[in-house]
Design an enzyme around this catalytic site. Structure first.
Site, mmCIF file in Angstrom:
data_model
loop_
_atom_site.group_PDB
_atom_site.id
_atom_site.type_symbol
_atom_site.label_atom_id
_atom_site.label_comp_id
_atom_site.label_asym_id
_atom_site.label_seq_id
_atom_site.Cartn_x
_atom_site.Cartn_y
_atom_site.Cartn_z
ATOM 1 N N GLU A 116 -4.348 4.758 -19.369
ATOM 2 C CA GLU A 116 -3.592 3.489 -19.294
ATOM 3 C C GLU A 116 -4.537 2.292 -19.275
ATOM 4 O O GLU A 116 -4.323 1.322 -18.534
ATOM 5 C CB GLU A 116 -2.695 3.480 -18.033
ATOM 6 N N ASN A 154 -2.196 12.354 -13.012
ATOM 7 C CA ASN A 154 -2.597 11.022 -13.469
ATOM 8 C C ASN A 154 -2.606 10.063 -12.278
ATOM 9 O O ASN A 154 -1.714 10.111 -11.426
ATOM 10 C CB ASN A 154 -1.544 10.565 -14.506
ATOM 11 N N GLU A 189 0.412 9.483 -9.686
ATOM 12 C CA GLU A 189 0.143 8.670 -8.480
ATOM 13 C C GLU A 189 0.558 9.373 -7.188
ATOM 14 O O GLU A 189 1.247 8.795 -6.346
ATOM 15 C CB GLU A 189 0.810 7.288 -8.632
ATOM 16 N N HIS A 225 -6.623 0.835 -14.969
ATOM 17 C CA HIS A 225 -6.149 -0.553 -14.912
ATOM 18 C C HIS A 225 -7.240 -1.377 -14.215
ATOM 19 O O HIS A 225 -7.281 -1.468 -12.988
ATOM 20 C CB HIS A 225 -4.820 -0.640 -14.150
#
Ligand code: G3I
Length: 318
Positions: free
Chosen positions: A236, A171, A130, A207
């Site tokens: 994820e 990521n 992130e 997500h």
């Protein structure tokens, strides 16, 4: 056999789940499903900085080792998550000055990635997590404020030195489709590789939420990263909805799971899909988005939902 992992393996992909240590030690149903349906594991929290190095140079391996030992017993790979992030990083790290922060980062990576470098189960790492904000600019984290964007290349070089055989990933979330943030990610990965920074892989967290629609051009986005020569992975995946569930929301969620699995199957450099948990009994979603949840493929009683069937059938499809 008919598990998710059997079908994924037959397609040359992994199917993973993020696991939490407490139900892993306490609940038979949790252990059984985790051990039989998936062939790759990510620690939901156990390998993060606050868990592994709560005080400077005092490493704590018990939770991380619990995950790695479980995976080893079940013939599963482990994806390490995560070496450098702005969340779940102790205050002592955030309070360091620039030079000390850079040294602490290098030491943390050397120790954590180094611990598992000789372990054949641990195949990859999220090196940085992130680094972008929601607009695709560099996130204004304590890392960026003190070190500028140099910490990113530095982290990858330290990770390669610590574990030369691991796939090293960057990521992020909201980078699944083609959009401004994923284009910023694309440009960063391209530029890092042009400077010989060892970035092997891009993680698309995924997500998702049914009320926001399925992201546009996921397969094309995966393919543009693949064309840079990097592996792509869904890291994820979860698909939340406004609770309570009903048949129509379940069906829409199942379609999104199908779409995501099919996008990965269509891109040869997409190595697999990890779901962020597997049972609605344990999910970060309701804590973060009150009124939302039911994002996973098993319900709170460990029954398979339509989304389990969706993932199963997409993997078995072919
Ligand atoms: O460890 C404490 C425990 O001592 C305490 O009793 C308990 C009480 O609430 O909290 C425990 O810490 C919680 C931790 O999860 C372990 O359960 C934290 O409060 C909670 O904030 C933390 O949430 C995690 C979150 O990251 C925090 O950043 C979620 O489980 C985890 O699913 C989530 O995962 C992130 C990925 O790492 C990166 N991408 C986004 C994803 C979802 O937010």
């Amino acid at each position: 056999a008919d598990s998710l992992r059997d079908h994924a393996a037959a397609r040359g992909k992994f199917i993973g789940a993020a696991l939490a240590t407490s139900p892993l030690s306490g609940e038979t149903a949790y252990r059984t499903i985790a051990g039989t349906e998936f062939n790759q594991i990510t620690a939901e929290n156990a390998m993060k900085w606050d868990a592994t190095e709560p005080s400077q140079n005092q490493f704590s391996w018990s939770a991380a080792d619990t995950i790695v030992n479980f995976a080893t017993q079940n013939g599963q790979q482990v994806h390490g998550h995560t070496l450098v992030w702005h969340n779940q990083t102790p205050g002592w790290v955030q309070n360091l000055g620039a030079d000390a922060l850079r040294s602490a980062m290098r030491n943390h990576i050397a120790q954590v990635a180094g611990r598992y470098a000789a372990n054949p189960a641990v195949v990859s790492w999220d090196v940085v997590n992130e680094v972008f904000d929601d607009n695709g600019n560099m996130r204004d984290s304590f890392w960026y404020q003190k070190l500028g964007d140099s910490y990113i290349a530095d982290a990858f070089r330290a990770a390669r030195a610590a574990d030369p055989d691991a796939r090293l990933c960057i990521n992020d979330y909201n980078v699944e489709g083609v959009n401004a943030k994923s284009t910023a990610m694309y440009n960063l990965v391209k530029s890092l590789r042009a400077q010989n920074v060892p970035v092997d892989c891009v993680g698309l967290q995924s997500h998702l939420a049914i009320q926001y629609g399925f992201p546009g051009q996921v397969q094309q986005n995966m393919q543009r990263f693949a064309d840079l020569g990097v592996e792509v992975r869904v890291t994820e995946l979860d698909i939340r909805l406004q609770t309570p569930r009903d048949a129509s929301k379940d069906a829409q969620q199942a379609t999104y799971y199908t779409n995501m699995v099919n996008a990965c199957l269509a891109v040869s450099r997409c190595s697999g899909i990890t779901i962020w948990g597997f049972t609605d009994k344990y999910s970060w979603v309701p804590d973060t988005f009150p009124g939302q949840g039911a994002a996973l493929i098993y319900d709170e009683g460990y029954n398979r939902k339509p989304s389990y069937t969706a993932v199963h059938d997409a993997l078995a499809g072919g």
